[in-house]
Design a protein around this motif. Structure first.
Motif, PDB file in Angstrom:
ATOM      1  N   THR A  42      19.676  18.420  39.627  1.00  0.00           N
ATOM      2  CA  THR A  42      20.979  18.829  39.350  1.00  0.00           C
ATOM      3  C   THR A  42      21.825  17.556  39.439  1.00  0.00           C
ATOM      4  O   THR A  42      21.237  16.292  39.449  1.00  0.00           O
ATOM      5  CB  THR A  42      21.616  20.097  40.331  1.00  0.00           C
ATOM      6  N   LYS A  43      22.986  17.873  39.209  1.00  0.00           N
ATOM      7  CA  LYS A  43      23.889  16.711  38.808  1.00  0.00           C
ATOM      8  C   LYS A  43      25.176  16.786  39.398  1.00  0.00           C
ATOM      9  O   LYS A  43      25.600  17.834  40.041  1.00  0.00           O
ATOM     10  CB  LYS A  43      24.114  16.629  37.173  1.00  0.00           C
ATOM     11  N   ALA A  44      25.937  15.787  39.320  1.00  0.00           N
ATOM     12  CA  ALA A  44      27.516  15.664  39.875  1.00  0.00           C
ATOM     13  C   ALA A  44      28.154  15.000  38.715  1.00  0.00           C
ATOM     14  O   ALA A  44      27.713  13.766  38.246  1.00  0.00           O
ATOM     15  CB  ALA A  44      27.438  14.939  41.079  1.00  0.00           C
ATOM     16  N   SER A  45      29.311  15.471  38.102  1.00  0.00           N
ATOM     17  CA  SER A  45      29.976  14.984  37.053  1.00  0.00           C
ATOM     18  C   SER A  45      31.609  14.743  37.677  1.00  0.00           C
ATOM     19  O   SER A  45      32.153  15.862  38.067  1.00  0.00           O
ATOM     20  CB  SER A  45      30.181  15.550  35.744  1.00  0.00           C
ATOM     21  N   ILE A  46      31.987  13.588  37.918  1.00  0.00           N
ATOM     22  CA  ILE A  46      33.359  13.350  38.673  1.00  0.00           C
ATOM     23  C   ILE A  46      34.381  13.297  37.500  1.00  0.00           C
ATOM     24  O   ILE A  46      34.304  12.909  36.453  1.00  0.00           O
ATOM     25  CB  ILE A  46      33.115  12.081  39.357  1.00  0.00           C
TER      26      ILE A  46
ATOM     27  N   HIS B 220      26.472  12.844  36.175  1.00  0.00           N
ATOM     28  CA  HIS B 220      26.335  13.545  34.907  1.00  0.00           C
ATOM     29  C   HIS B 220      27.650  12.898  34.073  1.00  0.00           C
ATOM     30  O   HIS B 220      28.166  13.549  33.046  1.00  0.00           O
ATOM     31  CB  HIS B 220      26.465  14.830  35.212  1.00  0.00           C
ATOM     32  N   ASN B 221      28.094  11.744  34.100  1.00  0.00           N
ATOM     33  CA  ASN B 221      29.209  11.174  33.565  1.00  0.00           C
ATOM     34  C   ASN B 221      28.737  10.145  32.595  1.00  0.00           C
ATOM     35  O   ASN B 221      27.669   9.440  32.645  1.00  0.00           O
ATOM     36  CB  ASN B 221      30.083  10.460  34.314  1.00  0.00           C
ATOM     37  N   ALA B 222      29.499  10.074  31.432  1.00  0.00           N
ATOM     38  CA  ALA B 222      29.216   8.870  30.352  1.00  0.00           C
ATOM     39  C   ALA B 222      29.497   7.704  31.050  1.00  0.00           C
ATOM     40  O   ALA B 222      30.637   7.632  31.839  1.00  0.00           O
ATOM     41  CB  ALA B 222      29.965   9.237  28.875  1.00  0.00           C
ATOM     42  N   ILE B 223      28.890   6.591  30.931  1.00  0.00           N
ATOM     43  CA  ILE B 223      29.260   5.121  31.449  1.00  0.00           C
ATOM     44  C   ILE B 223      29.769   4.501  30.322  1.00  0.00           C
ATOM     45  O   ILE B 223      29.065   4.097  29.310  1.00  0.00           O
ATOM     46  CB  ILE B 223      27.895   4.545  31.945  1.00  0.00           C
ATOM     47  N   SER B 224      30.815   3.772  30.383  1.00  0.00           N
ATOM     48  CA  SER B 224      31.763   3.341  29.592  1.00  0.00           C
ATOM     49  C   SER B 224      32.313   1.819  30.447  1.00  0.00           C
ATOM     50  O   SER B 224      32.419   1.854  31.637  1.00  0.00           O
ATOM     51  CB  SER B 224      32.854   3.751  29.087  1.00  0.00           C
ATOM     52  N   ALA B 225      32.832   1.013  29.836  1.00  0.00           N
ATOM     53  CA  ALA B 225      33.299  -0.336  30.143  1.00  0.00           C
ATOM     54  C   ALA B 225      34.883   0.047  30.501  1.00  0.00           C
ATOM     55  O   ALA B 225      35.529  -0.733  31.473  1.00  0.00           O
ATOM     56  CB  ALA B 225      33.428  -1.574  29.201  1.00  0.00           C
ATOM     57  N   ARG B 226      35.449   1.189  30.134  1.00  0.00           N
ATOM     58  CA  ARG B 226      36.696   1.528  30.553  1.00  0.00           C
ATOM     59  C   ARG B 226      36.686   2.803  30.827  1.00  0.00           C
ATOM     60  O   ARG B 226      36.298   3.893  30.352  1.00  0.00           O
ATOM     61  CB  ARG B 226      37.749   1.337  29.329  1.00  0.00           C
ATOM     62  N   THR B 227      37.137   2.982  32.270  1.00  0.00           N
ATOM     63  CA  THR B 227      37.389   4.461  32.776  1.00  0.00           C
ATOM     64  C   THR B 227      38.371   5.329  31.950  1.00  0.00           C
ATOM     65  O   THR B 227      39.329   5.055  31.423  1.00  0.00           O
ATOM     66  CB  THR B 227      38.064   4.379  34.195  1.00  0.00           C
ATOM     67  N   GLY B 228      37.709   6.658  31.345  1.00  0.00           N
ATOM     68  CA  GLY B 228      38.471   7.458  30.711  1.00  0.00           C
ATOM     69  C   GLY B 228      38.328   7.166  29.245  1.00  0.00           C
ATOM     70  O   GLY B 228      39.006   7.853  28.364  1.00  0.00           O
ATOM     71  N   HIS B 229      37.720   6.151  28.804  1.00  0.00           N
ATOM     72  CA  HIS B 229      37.707   5.832  27.276  1.00  0.00           C
ATOM     73  C   HIS B 229      35.974   5.490  27.083  1.00  0.00           C
ATOM     74  O   HIS B 229      35.266   4.960  27.648  1.00  0.00           O
ATOM     75  CB  HIS B 229      38.407   4.365  26.871  1.00  0.00           C
ATOM     76  N   PRO B 230      35.698   5.996  25.636  1.00  0.00           N
ATOM     77  CA  PRO B 230      36.412   6.922  24.656  1.00  0.00           C
ATOM     78  C   PRO B 230      36.632   8.497  25.107  1.00  0.00           C
ATOM     79  O   PRO B 230      37.295   9.175  24.461  1.00  0.00           O
ATOM     80  CB  PRO B 230      35.667   6.741  23.420  1.00  0.00           C
TER      81      PRO B 230
ATOM     82  N   GLU C 260      37.350  11.472  28.256  1.00  0.00           N
ATOM     83  CA  GLU C 260      38.207  11.634  29.400  1.00  0.00           C
ATOM     84  C   GLU C 260      36.918  11.280  30.671  1.00  0.00           C
ATOM     85  O   GLU C 260      37.440  10.933  31.667  1.00  0.00           O
ATOM     86  CB  GLU C 260      38.777  12.884  29.413  1.00  0.00           C
ATOM     87  N   SER C 261      36.010  11.909  30.551  1.00  0.00           N
ATOM     88  CA  SER C 261      34.896  11.944  31.455  1.00  0.00           C
ATOM     89  C   SER C 261      34.154  10.706  31.830  1.00  0.00           C
ATOM     90  O   SER C 261      33.427  10.426  32.716  1.00  0.00           O
ATOM     91  CB  SER C 261      33.886  13.073  31.437  1.00  0.00           C
ATOM     92  N   CYS C 262      34.533   9.566  30.940  1.00  0.00           N
ATOM     93  CA  CYS C 262      33.838   8.203  31.259  1.00  0.00           C
ATOM     94  C   CYS C 262      34.103   7.406  32.368  1.00  0.00           C
ATOM     95  O   CYS C 262      35.560   7.457  32.684  1.00  0.00           O
ATOM     96  CB  CYS C 262      34.217   7.445  29.976  1.00  0.00           C
ATOM     97  N   ILE C 263      33.000   7.060  33.158  1.00  0.00           N
ATOM     98  CA  ILE C 263      33.205   6.273  34.179  1.00  0.00           C
ATOM     99  C   ILE C 263      32.617   4.917  34.002  1.00  0.00           C
ATOM    100  O   ILE C 263      31.812   4.699  33.301  1.00  0.00           O
ATOM    101  CB  ILE C 263      32.858   7.007  35.426  1.00  0.00           C
ATOM    102  N   THR C 264      33.126   3.756  34.936  1.00  0.00           N
ATOM    103  CA  THR C 264      32.326   2.506  34.748  1.00  0.00           C
ATOM    104  C   THR C 264      31.014   2.513  35.497  1.00  0.00           C
ATOM    105  O   THR C 264      30.824   3.241  36.284  1.00  0.00           O
ATOM    106  CB  THR C 264      33.382   1.548  35.060  1.00  0.00           C
ATOM    107  N   ALA C 265      30.454   1.629  35.301  1.00  0.00           N
ATOM    108  CA  ALA C 265      28.905   1.333  36.078  1.00  0.00           C
ATOM    109  C   ALA C 265      29.506   1.009  37.451  1.00  0.00           C
ATOM    110  O   ALA C 265      28.765   1.597  38.402  1.00  0.00           O
ATOM    111  CB  ALA C 265      28.245  -0.209  35.364  1.00  0.00           C
TER     112      ALA C 265
END
Length: 341
Positions: free
Chosen positions: A80-84, A118-128, A130-135
């Motif tokens: 299972t997963k966790a999406s913050i 379970h979040n998308a991983i981006s260099a910028r929190t919330g971009h592109p 809303e659910s994106c977090i950084t490494a």
């Protein structure tokens, strides 16, 4: 059913797993009873790897799986997963505690075998998105997972690498915290294994100047997976292949309503160029599953399942003949042309 090793976890997982989005209602309407029957049928067929998430039907997938496995827990492996969400980033540890506790309650178990970010991983929190977090934020989540691993509530940890900035992805892989991860791999998006065509796949880094894009617009068009299978092999990490038939695009028909603005039409047009794979006794979906299973870098694939016939088709594909060299060459030629005739 054949079994493969999930990287350094040592777990023996069925090469065809059970994606729980379907029993959560993500891929069209179904009932609780049908979901339970599908789980039981999967076990009969040798499936031992079940993948759910709190976000699949607001906990519904976990609840259905928990009910189906109430007397069969020892026979299977549960992911299972966790999406913050942004409002919880100030208390990541507390969020993880609450999310996992709720998942365990719905699953009717005292532990999960694999817990994924379970979040998308981006260099910028919330971009592109809303659910994106950084490494760095994902690594903080992973450290919270480790506490639960030490307490016996989690056996192994990982993340969903579907939408990732390459630099951030490598930072996560090099952290040595993760045992396994999910990556998209299918005929229409092979970027987990081979280089991206000139056009046709989105690079997360190119989108990061945007804010709060609608993730559903990008539900079907390929996102560059940055050769994740090779990266996993370097580190002995387990690889879970998601979207093997691209949410139904690589099948005879999609049995649910899909909004046109998701750009599904673009992918359906590309899929039409693969009609030569559908033959007497072999559907396009069967060929698509078999294509994925021919990549030994995948530990398992997890097609979304909402009814018994769907898991039966996926498991049958594992026993079907491999695609021929001519078929693979034709797929490769189409891939290099972005599936244009």
């Amino acid at each position: 059913m054949k079994y493969r090793t999930l990287g350094r976890t040592g777990l023996k997982v069925s090469e065809v797993g059970f994606g729980g989005g379907g029993i959560g209602g993500v891929w069209g309407e179904t009932t609780e009873n049908e979901g339970i029957r599908a789980v039981h049928r999967a076990i009969e067929l040798g499936v031992n790897f079940f993948d759910v998430a709190p976000g699949y039907g607001s906990g519904r997938a976990e609840e259905v799986l928990g009910k189906a496995l109430h007397d069969r827990r020892s026979d299977v492996l549960i992911t299972t997963k966790a999406s913050i969400r942004p409002q919880w980033l100030a208390n990541i540890s507390g969020f993880v505690d609450d999310s996992l506790s709720a998942s365990l309650k719905r699953l009717q178990t005292d532990h999960v075998d694999l817990l994924l970010i379970h979040n998308a991983i981006s260099a910028r929190t919330g971009h592109p998105f809303e659910s994106c977090i950084t490494a760095d934020q994902a690594i903080e989540m992973a450290n919270a997972f480790v506490r639960h691993k030490e307490a016996g509530r989690v056996r192994f940890i990982g993340f969903t690498g579907w939408r990732c900035n390459r630099t951030e992805l490598l930072k996560m892989l090099d952290s040595d915290l993760f045992d396994a991860f999910q990556t998209e791999y299918n005929i229409l998006n092979q970027t987990a294994a081979v280089s991206v065509p000139e056009v046709g796949a989105v690079d997360m880094a190119e989108l990061e100047s945007e804010s709060n894009l609608n993730m559903r617009v990008y539900s079907y068009i390929p996102v560059d997976q940055h050769l994740t299978i090779q990266e996993a092999q370097k580190r002995n990490l387990g690889v879970i292949g998601i979207r093997p038939i691209l949410a139904g695009v690589l099948s005879n028909e999609i049995d649910r309503t899909v909004e046109d603005w998701t750009q599904i039409g673009v992918m359906q047009e590309r899929a039409r160029s693969l009609s030569f794979l559908a033959q007497p006794g072999r559907s396009l979906a069967t060929a698509a599953f078999r294509f994925c299973l021919m990549n030994e870098g995948l530990s398992t694939i997890v097609p979304g399942v909402k009814k018994s016939s769907e898991i039966e088709e996926a498991v049958a594909a594992a026993d079907s003949l491999p695609l021929s060299a001519d078929e693979l060459n034709q797929i490769d030629r189409l891939y290099r042309r972005n599936f244009k005739a």
